[in-house]
Design an enzyme around this catalytic site. Sequence first.
Site, PDB file in Angstrom:
ATOM      1  N   ASP A   1       0.994  -1.331   0.003  1.00  0.00           N
ATOM      2  CA  ASP A   1       0.017   0.110   0.211  1.00  0.00           C
ATOM      3  C   ASP A   1       0.797   1.314   0.058  1.00  0.00           C
ATOM      4  O   ASP A   1       0.357   2.550   0.656  1.00  0.00           O
ATOM      5  CB  ASP A   1      -0.935   0.062   1.167  1.00  0.00           C
ATOM      6  CG  ASP A   1      -1.823  -1.186   1.255  1.00  0.00           C
ATOM      7  OD1 ASP A   1      -2.241  -1.676   0.327  1.00  0.00           O
ATOM      8  OD2 ASP A   1      -1.832  -1.819   2.496  1.00  0.00           O
TER       9      ASP A   1
ATOM     10  N   LYS B   1       2.313   2.232  -5.119  1.00  0.00           N
ATOM     11  CA  LYS B   1       3.056   1.762  -6.150  1.00  0.00           C
ATOM     12  C   LYS B   1       2.105   1.828  -7.392  1.00  0.00           C
ATOM     13  O   LYS B   1       2.655   2.161  -8.593  1.00  0.00           O
ATOM     14  CB  LYS B   1       3.206   0.017  -6.027  1.00  0.00           C
ATOM     15  CG  LYS B   1       4.150  -0.165  -4.930  1.00  0.00           C
ATOM     16  CD  LYS B   1       4.343  -1.851  -4.813  1.00  0.00           C
ATOM     17  CE  LYS B   1       2.905  -2.140  -4.512  1.00  0.00           C
ATOM     18  NZ  LYS B   1       2.516  -2.061  -2.991  1.00  0.00           N
TER      19      LYS B   1
ATOM     20  N   GLY C   1      -4.175  -4.406  -4.632  1.00  0.00           N
ATOM     21  CA  GLY C   1      -5.245  -3.119  -4.981  1.00  0.00           C
ATOM     22  C   GLY C   1      -4.427  -2.003  -5.137  1.00  0.00           C
ATOM     23  O   GLY C   1      -3.705  -1.412  -4.199  1.00  0.00           O
ATOM     24  N   HIS C   2      -4.701  -1.264  -6.459  1.00  0.00           N
ATOM     25  CA  HIS C   2      -3.794  -0.187  -6.608  1.00  0.00           C
ATOM     26  C   HIS C   2      -5.040   0.668  -7.120  1.00  0.00           C
ATOM     27  O   HIS C   2      -5.687   0.459  -7.811  1.00  0.00           O
ATOM     28  CB  HIS C   2      -2.887  -0.453  -7.893  1.00  0.00           C
ATOM     29  CG  HIS C   2      -1.867  -1.248  -7.634  1.00  0.00           C
ATOM     30  ND1 HIS C   2      -1.144  -1.282  -6.656  1.00  0.00           N
ATOM     31  CD2 HIS C   2      -1.507  -2.503  -8.308  1.00  0.00           C
ATOM     32  CE1 HIS C   2      -0.094  -2.535  -6.747  1.00  0.00           C
ATOM     33  NE2 HIS C   2      -0.453  -2.941  -7.729  1.00  0.00           N
TER      34      HIS C   2
ATOM     35  N   GLN D   1       2.002  -5.754  -3.283  1.00  0.00           N
ATOM     36  CA  GLN D   1       2.330  -5.814  -2.061  1.00  0.00           C
ATOM     37  C   GLN D   1       4.085  -5.510  -1.606  1.00  0.00           C
ATOM     38  O   GLN D   1       4.073  -4.362  -2.460  1.00  0.00           O
ATOM     39  CB  GLN D   1       2.441  -7.486  -1.645  1.00  0.00           C
ATOM     40  CG  GLN D   1       1.224  -8.309  -1.607  1.00  0.00           C
ATOM     41  CD  GLN D   1       0.461  -8.678  -2.795  1.00  0.00           C
ATOM     42  OE1 GLN D   1       1.384  -9.158  -3.517  1.00  0.00           O
ATOM     43  NE2 GLN D   1      -0.639  -8.716  -3.245  1.00  0.00           N
TER      44      GLN D   1
HETATM   45  P1  GDP Z   1      -0.403   0.568  -3.638  1.00  0.00           P
HETATM   46  O1  GDP Z   1      -1.086  -1.079  -3.568  1.00  0.00           O
HETATM   47  O2  GDP Z   1       0.939   0.604  -3.321  1.00  0.00           O
HETATM   48  O3  GDP Z   1      -0.543   0.936  -5.114  1.00  0.00           O
HETATM   49  O4  GDP Z   1      -1.010   1.418  -2.786  1.00  0.00           O
HETATM   50  P2  GDP Z   1      -2.850   1.886  -2.831  1.00  0.00           P
HETATM   51  O5  GDP Z   1      -3.381   2.497  -4.238  1.00  0.00           O
HETATM   52  O6  GDP Z   1      -3.319   0.538  -2.143  1.00  0.00           O
HETATM   53  O7  GDP Z   1      -2.528   3.059  -1.539  1.00  0.00           O
HETATM   54  C1  GDP Z   1      -2.172   4.040  -2.023  1.00  0.00           C
HETATM   55  C2  GDP Z   1      -3.379   5.275  -1.871  1.00  0.00           C
HETATM   56  O8  GDP Z   1      -2.702   6.456  -1.604  1.00  0.00           O
HETATM   57  C3  GDP Z   1      -4.349   5.225  -3.007  1.00  0.00           C
HETATM   58  O9  GDP Z   1      -5.316   5.601  -2.416  1.00  0.00           O
HETATM   59  C4  GDP Z   1      -3.424   6.547  -3.626  1.00  0.00           C
HETATM   60  O10 GDP Z   1      -4.477   7.086  -4.666  1.00  0.00           O
HETATM   61  C5  GDP Z   1      -3.164   7.367  -2.723  1.00  0.00           C
HETATM   62  N1  GDP Z   1      -1.848   8.156  -2.925  1.00  0.00           N
HETATM   63  C6  GDP Z   1      -0.759   7.607  -3.645  1.00  0.00           C
HETATM   64  N2  GDP Z   1       0.040   8.631  -3.610  1.00  0.00           N
HETATM   65  C7  GDP Z   1      -0.121   9.717  -2.647  1.00  0.00           C
HETATM   66  C8  GDP Z   1       0.110  10.778  -2.241  1.00  0.00           C
HETATM   67  O11 GDP Z   1       1.489  11.076  -2.660  1.00  0.00           O
HETATM   68  N3  GDP Z   1      -0.478  11.790  -1.519  1.00  0.00           N
HETATM   69  C9  GDP Z   1      -1.999  11.198  -1.149  1.00  0.00           C
HETATM   70  N4  GDP Z   1      -2.520  11.924  -0.228  1.00  0.00           N
HETATM   71  N5  GDP Z   1      -2.364   9.914  -1.527  1.00  0.00           N
HETATM   72  C10 GDP Z   1      -1.639   9.135  -2.372  1.00  0.00           C
END
Ligand code: GDP
Length: 427
Positions: free
Chosen positions: A13, A16, A40-41, A221
Amino acid sequence: MPTVVVVGTQWGDEGKGKITDYLAAAADTVVRYQGGHNAGHTVIVGDREFQLHLVPSGIVHGKRCIIGNGVVLDPWAFCAEREALATQGLDVERIAISDAAHLILPMHQALDAAEEQRRGADRLGTTLRGVGPAYADKAARLGIRVGDLFHQRLLRDRLEANLRHADDVLGLHGLPPVDRNDLLTRLAEVAATLRPHVTDTTRLINDSIDRGDRVLFEGAQGTLLDIDLGTYPYVTSSHPTAGGACIGAGVGPSRIDRVLGVSKAYTTRVGDGPFPTEIHGELAENLRVRGHEYGTTTGRPRRCGWLDAVVLRYSVLVNGLAGLCITKLDTLAGIDPIRICVAYELDGRHIVDLPHDIETLSACRPVFEELPGWPDDLQDLRDRGQLPGAALGYLRRIEELVACPVVILSVGAERAQTMAWEDPFAV
Ligand code: GDP
């Protein structure tokens, strides 16, 4: 032309999806190499939001997307995601799926739930998507692969071998045996939708590299969830680390040019297991609400904590990171002071290496350093030079502590809220 692997450096999370989407603009091909639809992205472009679970984040840019052999694929979940993305106007026709990827079948989900229930207080906190049992079957040589769907006799034989075992285990949990004919009928239906996507992706990816394409490998992950290198047993069943890209895509290590690690400006963890820098109470709730720290796949609230340089250093080490992509720096605005864990205290000594066993890790107490915070909202900044001194100081301290440069900074969920110090493909 280089190949770049993007990995999560923490417990997943890290953002990525957003970073992969950002980098995908300059890529030709984006490859998922492990995990399943437990990932989940979220990718946000303007006022549009895309939820991705199995399909690589490159789809949003219309790039060639590949689901590699190291992924476990729930065919029905894939079809639902394909449908949802097509409805949002994305070109799903160019998604390629490895014929060697293993399938997640309904009994894997039933077993996932039954095994978590039996573990009780010792549950792993899985997403109950059947990912673990599907990888277990793969290791036990009982797995069914995507390519098997197109060989009727082979499929029947493989399924019979699998179900002899699965029915016994289901029985131990008091669950009914699998209805073979029903499963075969459902698989025949879903195979028709999968068919145009299924191919030898190892050849596809290597040919792409030979042609000089820019290939991006997207880890799901995070490093601490790697089955070998993570906080075992609170881990996923695959290899989210950089080495996983080689195995899960069929690409030799010598063909990977660069590895980038994505880290939140703090730490979160969903699911159970030790978490040395965890914060409780009002501050944790504050971070959770501001950072929208709820799982994309399950909606579960994420545990929140300070940035852990011990964890990050470990990630730099085991992934061979060339650069860090720091996300969510905006979320820390107004928190003062900001703490960063520089070492652990164990039995009165300071240690700087992550212990491999969870009992020792659970006994570790974080050694914090305090840095000044900043009141400013960073979300509209697009240039490093505009960052408040305290925010720059925080980034510099991270670089020093983990001996790895920050190359990309994210200050908001939207694609445009990103600054890159260098072109990651320009090696
Ligand atoms: P992933 O699985 O690593 O892709 O991460 P997730 O998508 O589960 O979680 C990242 C969350 O943070 C998502 O809702 C993104 O839209 C949000 N996000 C990503 N980068 C940033 C950031 O720099 N600032 C903020 N406020 N939200 C972010």
